[in-house]
Scaffold this active site. Structure first.
Site, PDB file in Angstrom:
ATOM      1  N   LEU A 111     -37.563 -42.907  67.723  1.00 23.99           N
ATOM      2  CA  LEU A 111     -36.707 -43.380  67.328  1.00 23.99           C
ATOM      3  C   LEU A 111     -36.205 -44.688  68.348  1.00 23.99           C
ATOM      4  CD1 LEU A 111     -34.404 -40.306  66.705  1.00 23.99           C
ATOM      5  CD2 LEU A 111     -35.941 -41.403  65.040  1.00 23.99           C
ATOM      6  N   ALA A 112     -36.333 -45.896  67.883  1.00 19.69           N
ATOM      7  CA  ALA A 112     -36.158 -47.034  68.502  1.00 19.69           C
ATOM      8  C   ALA A 112     -35.209 -48.086  68.066  1.00 19.69           C
ATOM      9  CB  ALA A 112     -37.566 -47.524  69.045  1.00 19.69           C
ATOM     10  N   ALA A 113     -34.554 -47.822  66.808  1.00 21.24           N
ATOM     11  CA  ALA A 113     -33.705 -48.681  66.129  1.00 21.24           C
ATOM     12  C   ALA A 113     -32.345 -48.922  66.644  1.00 21.24           C
ATOM     13  CB  ALA A 113     -33.662 -48.403  64.528  1.00 21.24           C
ATOM     14  N   GLY A 114     -31.797 -48.061  67.417  1.00 18.80           N
ATOM     15  CA  GLY A 114     -30.389 -48.116  67.768  1.00 18.80           C
ATOM     16  C   GLY A 114     -29.853 -49.484  68.587  1.00 18.80           C
ATOM     17  N   GLY A 132     -25.996 -34.069  74.005  1.00 15.05           N
ATOM     18  CA  GLY A 132     -25.611 -33.095  72.728  1.00 15.05           C
ATOM     19  C   GLY A 132     -25.832 -31.863  73.585  1.00 15.05           C
ATOM     20  N   HIS A 151     -45.726 -76.259 109.252  1.00 18.68           N
ATOM     21  CA  HIS A 151     -44.250 -76.481 109.152  1.00 18.68           C
ATOM     22  C   HIS A 151     -43.781 -77.386 108.076  1.00 18.68           C
ATOM     23  CE1 HIS A 151     -44.991 -75.473 113.410  1.00 18.68           C
ATOM     24  NE2 HIS A 151     -46.091 -76.289 113.404  1.00 18.68           N
ATOM     25  N   TYR A 184     -45.169 -79.982 101.619  1.00 24.60           N
ATOM     26  CA  TYR A 184     -45.418 -79.576 100.409  1.00 24.60           C
ATOM     27  C   TYR A 184     -46.701 -80.186  99.884  1.00 24.60           C
ATOM     28  CZ  TYR A 184     -45.347 -79.676  95.261  1.00 24.60           C
ATOM     29  OH  TYR A 184     -45.877 -79.751  94.229  1.00 24.60           O
ATOM     30  N   ASN A 217     -47.408 -86.225  94.570  1.00 25.78           N
ATOM     31  CA  ASN A 217     -48.354 -85.804  93.471  1.00 25.78           C
ATOM     32  C   ASN A 217     -47.808 -86.405  92.284  1.00 25.78           C
ATOM     33  OD1 ASN A 217     -46.473 -83.630  93.645  1.00 25.78           O
ATOM     34  ND2 ASN A 217     -48.072 -82.312  92.601  1.00 25.78           N
TER      35      ASN A 217
HETATM   36  C1  UD1 Z   1     -28.868 -38.162  71.417  1.00 26.41           C
HETATM   37  C2  UD1 Z   1     -28.872 -36.964  70.742  1.00 26.41           C
HETATM   38  C3  UD1 Z   1     -28.151 -35.924  71.763  1.00 26.41           C
HETATM   39  C4  UD1 Z   1     -29.208 -35.735  73.065  1.00 26.41           C
HETATM   40  C5  UD1 Z   1     -29.418 -37.120  73.338  1.00 26.41           C
HETATM   41  C6  UD1 Z   1     -30.589 -36.911  74.443  1.00 26.41           C
HETATM   42  C7  UD1 Z   1     -28.151 -37.392  68.315  1.00 26.41           C
HETATM   43  C8  UD1 Z   1     -27.199 -37.682  67.348  1.00 26.41           C
HETATM   44  N1  UD1 Z   1     -27.957 -36.873  69.508  1.00 26.41           N
HETATM   45  O1  UD1 Z   1     -27.864 -38.613  71.598  1.00 26.41           O
HETATM   46  O2  UD1 Z   1     -28.136 -34.489  71.080  1.00 26.41           O
HETATM   47  O3  UD1 Z   1     -28.570 -34.912  73.876  1.00 26.41           O
HETATM   48  O4  UD1 Z   1     -30.022 -37.841  72.498  1.00 26.41           O
HETATM   49  O5  UD1 Z   1     -30.863 -38.339  75.178  1.00 26.41           O
HETATM   50  O6  UD1 Z   1     -29.459 -37.540  68.015  1.00 26.41           O
HETATM   51  N2  UD1 Z   1     -31.597 -44.775  67.323  1.00 26.41           N
HETATM   52  C9  UD1 Z   1     -32.065 -44.931  65.789  1.00 26.41           C
HETATM   53  N3  UD1 Z   1     -31.125 -45.502  65.148  1.00 26.41           N
HETATM   54  C10 UD1 Z   1     -30.133 -45.163  65.110  1.00 26.41           C
HETATM   55  C11 UD1 Z   1     -29.386 -44.793  66.243  1.00 26.41           C
HETATM   56  C12 UD1 Z   1     -30.100 -44.523  67.331  1.00 26.41           C
HETATM   57  O7  UD1 Z   1     -33.184 -45.472  66.008  1.00 26.41           O
HETATM   58  O8  UD1 Z   1     -29.017 -45.465  63.802  1.00 26.41           O
HETATM   59  C13 UD1 Z   1     -32.568 -44.465  68.227  1.00 26.41           C
HETATM   60  C14 UD1 Z   1     -32.010 -45.277  69.528  1.00 26.41           C
HETATM   61  O9  UD1 Z   1     -32.661 -46.507  69.604  1.00 26.41           O
HETATM   62  C15 UD1 Z   1     -32.606 -44.095  70.685  1.00 26.41           C
HETATM   63  C16 UD1 Z   1     -32.563 -42.806  70.045  1.00 26.41           C
HETATM   64  O10 UD1 Z   1     -32.256 -43.199  68.602  1.00 26.41           O
HETATM   65  O11 UD1 Z   1     -33.860 -44.658  71.128  1.00 26.41           O
HETATM   66  C17 UD1 Z   1     -31.438 -42.082  70.422  1.00 26.41           C
HETATM   67  O12 UD1 Z   1     -30.227 -42.859  70.167  1.00 26.41           O
HETATM   68  P1  UD1 Z   1     -29.089 -42.572  71.297  1.00 26.41           P
HETATM   69  O13 UD1 Z   1     -27.673 -43.424  70.642  1.00 26.41           O
HETATM   70  O14 UD1 Z   1     -29.436 -42.994  72.498  1.00 26.41           O
HETATM   71  O15 UD1 Z   1     -28.551 -41.085  71.050  1.00 26.41           O
HETATM   72  P2  UD1 Z   1     -27.669 -40.270  72.051  1.00 26.41           P
HETATM   73  O16 UD1 Z   1     -26.462 -40.718  71.989  1.00 26.41           O
HETATM   74  O17 UD1 Z   1     -28.087 -40.484  73.462  1.00 26.41           O
END
Ligand code: UD1
Ligand code: CA
Length: 507
Positions: free
Chosen positions: A19-22, A150, A371, A374, A394
């Site tokens: 998951l890397a979209a956040g 969480g 010393h 350049y 230069n």
């Molecule tokens: C999340 C968990 C939490 C856990 C913690 C551990 C959820 C709801 N919560 O919380 O229980 O303890 O990780 O570190 O999952 N991302 C998306 N799309 C979105 C939102 C997030 O791809 O819409 C990705 C983010 O880029 C990130 C990952 O999901 O890599 C986790 O999201 P993040 O917002 O960091 O979750 P936490 O609040 O840390």
């Protein structure tokens, strides 16, 4: 740990989703947090490289700054990683839904992208226990009273994860946290992913609800544990700093065990890609970056920075030197306060001294540039001495030109060498020269105005003052200053810590 063949066999039915979209909201910066580096490596690449190393086919869910994310990953992994897109970031559960078209394997490993300290063992243990227990869904927990995770709440017959913002209990009592790594059967996901409800407060869909859903249906759930430090999630710059401290400490311990001496190990930065030879010394505040390779028995003194630099054995880098994209051979001396820039090659036994800057230049064996100099686009032969304050000119504002200084040349102090220029073997240039033309072998080039002394100049010129007159004026000024000083004595006492006796003393 699995053996390689065993691992391949065991994990054939497994694929991974990262998951890397956040939106990285808690970073309060304008770039995706997964591009932040830890010991020189971007955070997202920790997750992708870990899974590649374990031979698990991987899909990354991208959204926020997705073009840069895709490029960052493909630059390293080429086409070995797939992508799914989450256009609107509506939570981790929603992100997983967006990857549905990429679900192929029997078991799906889902992992947050912001966990740079996860080890192979954490994933292998989760997989092994998930398969052995025939679980529908399994996940990793750790113990911590950190309130940004969480919390895993277990009762006699139910398990659920309550997100940090919805948790009102005692974080010290409920100290089992959700790490953010799960393995679920594909069939379970296909059947239940759409039953995740939108959270009323945050309006997000939480992946963590899958645990509660499985629990309500009495499906088998397996929980494995990992050390908290290995599953730290990075949501803020403070957490990034803490994770980097852990990584850096591990790296420095590794190099210590390889025979490297660190004077202030707690304030040294080393990238993962750096290597250091046995017997080398790394001083306080030194930064070793990129593909820097330090030879054996080198010394790098305080606050020097080396980036993408190859250092030969027994090289000595004195303090506050900045060296980038350069090659510095064995038994050289550089600094203090040297600036060695790109495409510099300093050959063995050469010396680059204080306040010397070099770029696109080679300095050969046993030559000395000690010393305030350049050297740009310059080739210096061996056994050359470059006098203090010498500058290669230069650049004419449009193009760069080369300077060639052959073996055994002696350049006097404060020379301007106007390129293009060749100074041939064994030649000398006089101090203060502006050298515009090539100098033949064995010659002395003098290129400065000849000195003239004008006799009796001060008597003849009314504006010029004799040294005597000058000194009487200075004396008056001194007396006046001393009087003022005495009037203001109390003030000065505080400022200078002089005693009253000292103040009353005649100058
Ligand atoms: C999340 C968990 C939490 C856990 C913690 C551990 C959820 C709801 N919560 O919380 O229980 O303890 O990780 O570190 O999952 N991302 C998306 N799309 C979105 C939102 C997030 O791809 O819409 C990705 C983010 O880029 C990130 C990952 O999901 O890599 C986790 O999201 P993040 O917002 O960091 O979750 P936490 O609040 O840390
Ligand atoms: Ca997180």
């Amino acid at each position: 740990m699995f053996l390689m063949n065993e691992k391949e066999n065991h994990m054939q039915n497994l694929q991974a989703i990262i998951l890397a979209a956040g939106k990285s909201t808690r970073f309060n910066s304008d770039q995706n947090k997964l591009f932040e580096k830890i010991c020189g490596k971007k955070m997202i690449l920790y997750a992708t490289q870990l899974l590649e190393h374990l031979n698990i086919p991987t899909t990354v869910i991208i959204g926020y700054q997705k073009k840069i994310m895709q490029k960052t990953i493909t630059d390293y992994h080429h086409n070995r990683i797939n992508f799914s897109i989450q256009e609107n970031q509506s939570g981790t559960g929603h992100a997983l839904i967006c990857s549905r078209d990429n679900w192929h394997a029997e078991h799906i490993l889902i992992m947050n992208g912001d966990m740079p300290l996860v080890t192979n063992e954490v994933i292998e243990k989760l997989y092994k226990e998930h398969i052995a227990s025939k679980a529908t869904i399994s996940f990793v927990t750790a113990h911590s009273s950190n309130n940004s995770y969480g919390r895993v709440i277990k009762t006699n017959n139910s398990i659920k994860i309550i997100e940090a913002r919805n948790f009102n209990g005692d974080i010290h009592e409920q100290c089992c946290i959700n790490a953010g790594i799960y393995i679920a059967k594909k069939n379970f996901l296909t059947e239940h992913i759409d039953t995740i409800k939108q959270n009323k407060i945050s309006k997000e869909f939480y992946i963590t609800d899958l645990i509660g859903i499985a629990s309500k249906k009495n499906l088998p759930i397996t929980i494995t544990t990992a050390p908290f430090d290995q599953i730290r999630g990075i949501n803020t710059f403070e957490e990034l700093w803490a994770a980097e401290q852990i990584k850096r400490a591990a790296l420095i311990k590794y190099w210590m065990n390889q025979g490297v001496r660190f004077s202030f190990a707690q304030n040294i930065h080393i990238d993962l890609t750096v290597s250091i030879g046995t017997g080398s010394f790394i001083g306080c505040g030194v930064q070793l970056l990129g593909n820097t390779k330090i030879g054996k028995n080198c010394a790098i003194h305080a606050f020097s920075l080396l980036n993408n630099t190859i250092l030969g054995d027994r090289a000595l880098i004195r303090s506050h030197s900045v060296i980038e994209n350069a090659r510095i051979d064995a038994q050289t001396h550089v600094g203090p306060f040297a600036h060695v820039r790109e495409n510099t090659h300093i050959k063995s036994h050469a010396t680059i001294g204080s306040f010397v800057e070099t770029k696109n230049s080679t300095i050969s064996h046993y030559s000395k540039v000690k010393h305030l100099t350049y050297l740009g686009d310059t080739t210096v032969g061996s056994h050359v001495n470059i006098g203090a304050g010498t500058i290669t000119c230069n650049y004419d504002g449009i193009k760069k030109e080369k300077t060639i200084i052959k073996d055994n040349v002696f350049i006097g102090s404060n020379n301007s060498l106007i390129a293009p220029l060749t100074i041939h073997e064994n030649a000398y240039t006089a101090a203060g020269s502006v050298i515009t033309d090539n100098v033949p072998p064995n010659a002395l080039a003098i290129a400065r105005a000849r000195q003239t002394n004008k006799d009796g100049y001060t008597q003849k010129t009314p504006t010029a003052q004799s040294p005597e007159k000058k000194s009487s004026k200075t004396k008056k000024k001194t007396e006046r200053t001393t009087a003022e000083y005495k009037d203001n004595a109390p003030l000065f006492v505080a400022a200078t810590l002089l005693t009253q006796e000292e103040l009353n003393e005649e100058p």
